[in-house]
Design an enzyme around this catalytic site. Sequence first.
Site, mmCIF file in Angstrom:
data_model
loop_
_atom_site.group_PDB
_atom_site.id
_atom_site.type_symbol
_atom_site.label_atom_id
_atom_site.label_comp_id
_atom_site.label_asym_id
_atom_site.label_seq_id
_atom_site.Cartn_x
_atom_site.Cartn_y
_atom_site.Cartn_z
ATOM 1 N N THR A 43 36.466 37.305 29.392
ATOM 2 C CA THR A 43 36.905 38.537 30.042
ATOM 3 C C THR A 43 37.740 39.400 29.098
ATOM 4 O O THR A 43 38.380 38.867 28.181
ATOM 5 C CB THR A 43 37.757 38.174 31.291
ATOM 6 O OG1 THR A 43 38.446 39.325 31.739
ATOM 7 C CG2 THR A 43 38.801 37.116 30.981
ATOM 8 N N ASP A 44 37.772 40.694 29.362
ATOM 9 C CA ASP A 44 38.651 41.581 28.575
ATOM 10 C C ASP A 44 40.123 41.357 28.944
ATOM 11 O O ASP A 44 41.020 41.830 28.243
ATOM 12 C CB ASP A 44 38.261 43.057 28.774
ATOM 13 C CG ASP A 44 38.384 43.546 30.223
ATOM 14 O OD1 ASP A 44 38.680 42.734 31.122
ATOM 15 O OD2 ASP A 44 38.160 44.755 30.457
ATOM 16 N N GLU A 45 40.379 40.610 30.045
ATOM 17 C CA GLU A 45 41.769 40.412 30.481
ATOM 18 C C GLU A 45 42.571 39.565 29.494
ATOM 19 O O GLU A 45 43.804 39.574 29.536
ATOM 20 C CB GLU A 45 41.805 39.801 31.888
ATOM 21 C CG GLU A 45 41.038 40.662 32.869
ATOM 22 C CD GLU A 45 41.253 40.321 34.329
ATOM 23 O OE1 GLU A 45 42.268 39.715 34.679
ATOM 24 O OE2 GLU A 45 40.373 40.689 35.138
ATOM 25 N N TYR A 92 45.237 33.403 35.341
ATOM 26 C CA TYR A 92 43.779 33.490 35.108
ATOM 27 C C TYR A 92 43.475 33.853 33.662
ATOM 28 O O TYR A 92 42.732 33.146 32.973
ATOM 29 C CB TYR A 92 43.158 34.532 36.059
ATOM 30 C CG TYR A 92 41.756 34.950 35.645
ATOM 31 C CD1 TYR A 92 40.696 34.054 35.693
ATOM 32 C CD2 TYR A 92 41.493 36.256 35.201
ATOM 33 C CE1 TYR A 92 39.412 34.434 35.299
ATOM 34 C CE2 TYR A 92 40.223 36.644 34.812
ATOM 35 C CZ TYR A 92 39.183 35.734 34.868
ATOM 36 O OH TYR A 92 37.913 36.105 34.464
ATOM 37 N N ALA A 152 45.358 33.767 31.061
ATOM 38 C CA ALA A 152 45.854 32.764 30.110
ATOM 39 C C ALA A 152 44.871 31.594 30.013
ATOM 40 O O ALA A 152 44.606 31.078 28.922
ATOM 41 C CB ALA A 152 47.232 32.273 30.544
ATOM 42 N N LYS A 165 41.637 31.727 30.621
ATOM 43 C CA LYS A 165 40.409 32.188 29.930
ATOM 44 C C LYS A 165 40.678 32.319 28.429
ATOM 45 O O LYS A 165 39.824 31.983 27.605
ATOM 46 C CB LYS A 165 39.931 33.527 30.504
ATOM 47 C CG LYS A 165 39.378 33.462 31.911
ATOM 48 C CD LYS A 165 38.138 32.588 32.067
ATOM 49 C CE LYS A 165 36.909 33.186 31.438
ATOM 50 N NZ LYS A 165 35.693 32.381 31.758
ATOM 51 N N LYS A 220 37.032 40.620 45.698
ATOM 52 C CA LYS A 220 37.287 41.513 44.564
ATOM 53 C C LYS A 220 37.250 42.957 45.066
ATOM 54 O O LYS A 220 36.630 43.258 46.100
ATOM 55 C CB LYS A 220 36.249 41.285 43.460
ATOM 56 C CG LYS A 220 36.135 39.827 43.000
ATOM 57 C CD LYS A 220 37.180 39.434 41.981
ATOM 58 C CE LYS A 220 37.291 37.944 41.759
ATOM 59 N NZ LYS A 220 36.179 37.280 41.136
#
Length: 340
Positions: free
Chosen positions: A127-129, A155, A157, A159, A194
């Site tokens: 993910t880009d997160e 989440y 962290a 990933k 979501k």
Amino acid sequence: MQETRTLLVTGGAGFIGSNFILYWLKKYPESKIINLDALTYAGNLANLRSIQNYPNYTFVEGSITNKELVDNIMDDVDAVVHFAAESHVDRSILDPGIFLQTNVIGTHILLESALTNNVQHFHHISTDEVFGSLPLNTPEAQFSETTPYDPRSPYSASKASSDHLVRAYGETYGLSYTITNCSNNYGEYQFPEKLIPLAITNIMDGLKVPVYGDGMQVRDWLYVQDHCTAIDLVLHADKSSNTYVVGGLTEDVPNIEIVKMILKIMGKGEDMIEFVTDRPGHDKRYSVNWSKIKTELGWKPSVSFEEGLEKTIHWYQENRHWWEPLKAANQEFFKKNYSK
Ligand code: NAD
Ligand code: TYD
């Protein structure tokens, strides 16, 4: 193109994984897919009903954290396409432990098994997160493949940890890998927790749409079919140890604008918006510069945001039987998470 590899798809009963399996088997009917999915609240075999008896498709119910099971399956696999994860930021705030189990430990077990079974390639969906939060109103600031990691939720962290493990297995043990860090997906079969499916289904039920804080946060939005074509290109690229960021938009659209767009398409007024308590540690802005995958692999999104939203709204309108039981079965979470 002839495609005869056997793919182990993890998390293939979830939102993106099931869209990917349907996409892949339609395009490459000679390819074989083994779908390993634990069928958590987010896994739904109804998504895959149309291919459940297809001879090249096998479903295995189980967890990526089950080493013995993973080792047994990996024997026949050419490439792993790893989607399985706990994926919802709000749930990670309520209960981080399961995110570490699945996203970190589960990924490690898959990597170890892929290595010992001489699997040709490991593709990790991320993910880009993992890159953290960009300031608002800075259009020049964007995430790219070279942005330093700075995750800020349990989440993201978890990933980020899984991305680091994938790279470590590539660098240290020579495992062939690719990673895609994509932005927020939306489209058919997304669990209605979501933002976009929650808004659509709430409006269909005459319920207000909860908007966190002032609604000015920004995400990049990627139509799930466009994400599938990006993964397809990466899986066919002659490149290992490579990362691509994948996004769908070219300009910022704040959450509140998205909710207003959905309300307008559905013919409802802005009185359906309810501002609720903000998410703790809420990342302000994600924006993705996807020029590397465009230049190297010729990928670009094919669906505009307006068109994607319309298609998605239409799908949820036509498929109440798909989402209604999911919302009913998760009432406790919906009540706890989306109130003022
Ligand atoms: P999802 O929550 O809809 O689906 C996750 C799937 O994984 C479910 O089918 C679930 O049953 C399965 N799963 C969970 N734990 C498992 C375990 N221990 N073993 C086996 N299966 C397990 O998620 P999604 O939205 O489809 O996301 C798929 C991947 O894409 C995730 O890795 C996520 O981090 C990543 N991603 C998602 C988005 C998005 O906007 N949805 C954006 C960027 C990246
Ligand atoms: P979400 O779909 O949970 O994805 P993520 O947190 O991974 O980006 O949320 C998208 C954005 O919408 C995020 O800024 C949080 C916000 N949001 C709301 O304002 N209201 C909601 O009910 C939800 C679910 C999200």
